[in-house]
Design a protein around this motif. Structure first.
Motif, short mmCIF file in Angstrom:
data_model
loop_
_atom_site.label_atom_id
_atom_site.label_comp_id
_atom_site.label_asym_id
_atom_site.label_seq_id
_atom_site.Cartn_x
_atom_site.Cartn_y
_atom_site.Cartn_z
N LYS A 173 4.85 2.36 7.08
CA LYS A 173 5.48 3.15 5.87
C LYS A 173 4.96 2.65 4.69
O LYS A 173 4.38 1.53 4.50
N LYS A 174 4.74 3.46 3.70
CA LYS A 174 4.26 3.04 2.56
C LYS A 174 4.62 1.90 1.71
O LYS A 174 4.19 1.03 1.05
N HIS A 215 3.01 -1.31 2.61
CA HIS A 215 1.62 -1.41 2.70
C HIS A 215 1.35 -2.92 1.81
O HIS A 215 0.28 -3.41 2.40
#
Length: 276
Positions: free
Chosen positions: A93-94, A97
């Motif tokens: 998931k972003k 990151h």
């Protein structure tokens, strides 16, 4: 060594004669009886020897093949480095990151440290071996030291191959038992220093993996993928530790793999040093 083959053959025969004389003088067994015993043993073990020779050739070919596979692995990883990064970015998931980039940057530092530590270990082993062979008067001591340092990167089998090459090279000078024993002693001392000082201080400290986990990883890697698995075991363990340290649920496993000193034990060590 190829040019000195006749000398090697002559000195090897002299070496065998010295062993016969040693057995005769110390165990009162005549040279004739020794040869008869060897002939009887040789007849019974020709087939076994042929089978072992075939297994040895297969093992050497496997080592060479695994070494080439390691080079191919490294080359492909470098080519597809960005591809793997994008895959992980799509997989996670972003919001996670930043943690992913931190893990990847730490992995890069750890692998760089591991490669540097391997080079340092190789140089130290080459220098120590060359020095030892020079002291006992072996021809080509610098070249043999370099060969030993490079082959030492292959766990277990590498040092055996280097020892055989060194013994053959020593036969270009003389076939005395003392020289062969000197080579064995030099290899044993260098391996003792390498396994008990260089590996813990240089390699394990760089990748922050304790000796127990390193040994277990090498055993499992060897069982799973042969020589290449043994060679790649420690960097893979270093990568796993970095991942475990940065994932809360897996952090205890990262601690287990590390070389951390418990606080109570560290306090006792500091107290002992202060008293001294």
């Amino acid at each position: 060594m190829a040019n000195d083959f006749d000398t090697i053959k002559k000195n090897a025969n002299s070496f065998i004669i010295e062993i016969h004389k040693f057995i005769r003088e110390n165990f009162q067994v005549s040279i004739g009886d020794q040869k008869k015993y060897l002939d009887s043993v040789t007849k019974d073990s020709v087939k076994t020897g042929q089978a072992k020779l075939g297994s040895f050739i297969i093992s050497v070919s496997d080592v060479l093949l695994d070494s080439m596979i390691i080079i191919v692995y490294t080359f492909l990883f470098l080519i597809y480095k960005e591809h793997f990064k994008l895959f992980l970015a799509k997989l996670i998931k972003k919001e996670n990151h930043p943690a992913l980039m931190d893990i990847l940057s730490q992995i890069k530092v750890s692998i760089n440290n591991y490669i540097v530590s391997l080079i340092i270990e190789m140089i130290v082993v080459a220098v120590l071996t060359s020095l030892g062979l020079w002291i006992i008067g072996i021809k080509y001591f610098i070249l043999l030291g370099l060969i030993t340092g490079i082959l030492n990167l292959i766990p277990y089998i590498g040092i055996t191959i280097a020892g055989i090459i060194t013994v053959l090279a020593s036969l270009t000078g003389s076939g005395e038992i003392s020289v062969i024993l000197g080579i064995l002693i030099v290899n044993i001392i260098v391996q003792f220093i390498d396994n008990n000082l260089l590996v813990p201080l240089i390699i394990n400290s760089k990748v922050e993996i304790n000796a127990f986990v390193s040994i277990m990883g090498i055993i499992v890697g060897g069982a799973a993928a042969g020589i290449s698995g043994m060679f790649l075991a420690i960097p893979l363990l270093a990568i796993l530790k970095i991942i475990f340290d940065r994932i809360e649920s897996l952090e205890p496993w990262g601690y287990l793999m590390g070389n951390h000193v418990p606080r109570k034990f560290a306090w006792r060590v500091r107290r002992t040093k202060t008293q001294e």
